[in-house]
Design a protein around this motif. Structure first.
Motif, PDB file in Angstrom:
ATOM      1  N   THR A 179       0.796  -1.156   0.046  1.00 26.58           N
ATOM      2  CA  THR A 179      -0.135   0.145  -0.032  1.00 26.58           C
ATOM      3  C   THR A 179       0.956   1.203   0.028  1.00 26.58           C
ATOM      4  OG1 THR A 179      -0.127   0.062   2.355  1.00 26.58           O
ATOM      5  CG2 THR A 179      -1.661  -1.140   1.416  1.00 26.58           C
ATOM      6  N   HIS A 180       0.419   2.455  -0.362  1.00 22.47           N
ATOM      7  CA  HIS A 180       1.233   3.632  -0.258  1.00 22.47           C
ATOM      8  C   HIS A 180       1.672   3.814   1.157  1.00 22.47           C
ATOM      9  CE1 HIS A 180      -1.573   4.797  -3.754  1.00 22.47           C
ATOM     10  NE2 HIS A 180      -0.340   4.916  -4.277  1.00 22.47           N
ATOM     11  N   THR A 204       9.140  10.802  -4.696  1.00 25.02           N
ATOM     12  CA  THR A 204       8.773   9.452  -4.191  1.00 25.02           C
ATOM     13  C   THR A 204       8.141   9.848  -2.976  1.00 25.02           C
ATOM     14  OG1 THR A 204       9.963   8.182  -5.608  1.00 25.02           O
ATOM     15  CG2 THR A 204       8.823   7.055  -4.045  1.00 25.02           C
ATOM     16  N   TYR A 259       5.178  12.093  -2.599  1.00 28.01           N
ATOM     17  CA  TYR A 259       4.086  11.645  -3.319  1.00 28.01           C
ATOM     18  C   TYR A 259       3.418  10.468  -2.111  1.00 28.01           C
ATOM     19  CZ  TYR A 259       1.221   8.327  -6.145  1.00 28.01           C
ATOM     20  OH  TYR A 259      -0.058   7.597  -6.380  1.00 28.01           O
ATOM     21  N   LEU A 260       4.198   9.675  -1.709  1.00 27.54           N
ATOM     22  CA  LEU A 260       3.672   8.858  -0.587  1.00 27.54           C
ATOM     23  C   LEU A 260       3.071   9.629   0.431  1.00 27.54           C
ATOM     24  CD1 LEU A 260       6.518   5.990  -0.923  1.00 27.54           C
ATOM     25  CD2 LEU A 260       4.009   5.980  -1.719  1.00 27.54           C
ATOM     26  N   ALA A 320      -0.384   8.505   1.468  1.00 23.02           N
ATOM     27  CA  ALA A 320      -0.403   7.250   2.433  1.00 23.02           C
ATOM     28  C   ALA A 320      -1.606   7.829   3.283  1.00 23.02           C
ATOM     29  CB  ALA A 320       0.880   7.258   3.118  1.00 23.02           C
ATOM     30  N   SER A 326      -4.776   1.072  -0.179  1.00 27.15           N
ATOM     31  CA  SER A 326      -4.397   2.458  -0.714  1.00 27.15           C
ATOM     32  C   SER A 326      -5.446   3.435  -0.841  1.00 27.15           C
ATOM     33  CB  SER A 326      -3.501   2.324  -1.839  1.00 27.15           C
ATOM     34  OG  SER A 326      -2.196   2.072  -1.582  1.00 27.15           O
TER      35      SER A 326
END
Length: 146
Positions: free
Chosen positions: A36-37, A67, A70-71, A75, A106
């Motif tokens: 998952t994120h 990255t 983004y997460l 998340a 996610s």
């Protein structure tokens, strides 16, 4: 006359026949663990922290920064305990592919209908009632400080 300049580049054709549709076709990634994120954020942050602690070169590239940004944005769960609890809930559903479980963890859908619309391969794998119960359990964990 040569005509107007091209304003977009041509899209490269996909290399394989991977598709996340009504029937999952993930090619070589079919049985690969999917995160998952929230899980991916924990893994990457832990790795970067360990490298800093060990005084190793973290090599903080632009891609790593993008990255992690983004997460961090996507998340749904930030606390390790909640990430692990969601992972346990999802892993209990062996009828679902790893990719489907990661998507559910996610996306955090509100309803079974929404989940089956966004993840069409769930359609014949899990009843709406069982899926709704799983989604409700995941939602409860969102209320615990994420």
């Amino acid at each position: 006359m040569s005509g107007p300049p091209q304003t977009s580049r041509t899209r490269e054709a996909p290399q394989g026949d991977e598709e996340a549709a009504a029937e999952l076709k993930l090619g070589e990634f079919q049985d690969v663990d999917a995160l998952t994120h929230s899980e991916a954020a924990l893994v990457i942050n832990a790795l970067v922290a360990k490298r800093r602690l060990d005084r190793k070169n973290v090599n903080e590239t632009e891609i790593l920064q993008k990255t992690t940004d983004y997460l961090e944005h996507f998340a749904r769960f930030r606390r390790k305990e909640n990430v692990e609890a969601v992972e346990r809930l999802l892993t209990a559903h062996k009828e679902l592919a790893k990719f489907e479980r990661a998507q559910l963890g996610s996306l955090c859908c509100d309803t079974a209908e929404e989940a089956k619309t966004l993840i069409p391969s769930l359609q014949d794998k899990i009843s709406d009632d069982d899926l709704q119960e799983l989604l409700d359990e995941i939602t409860k964990l969102m209320g615990y400080g994420n």
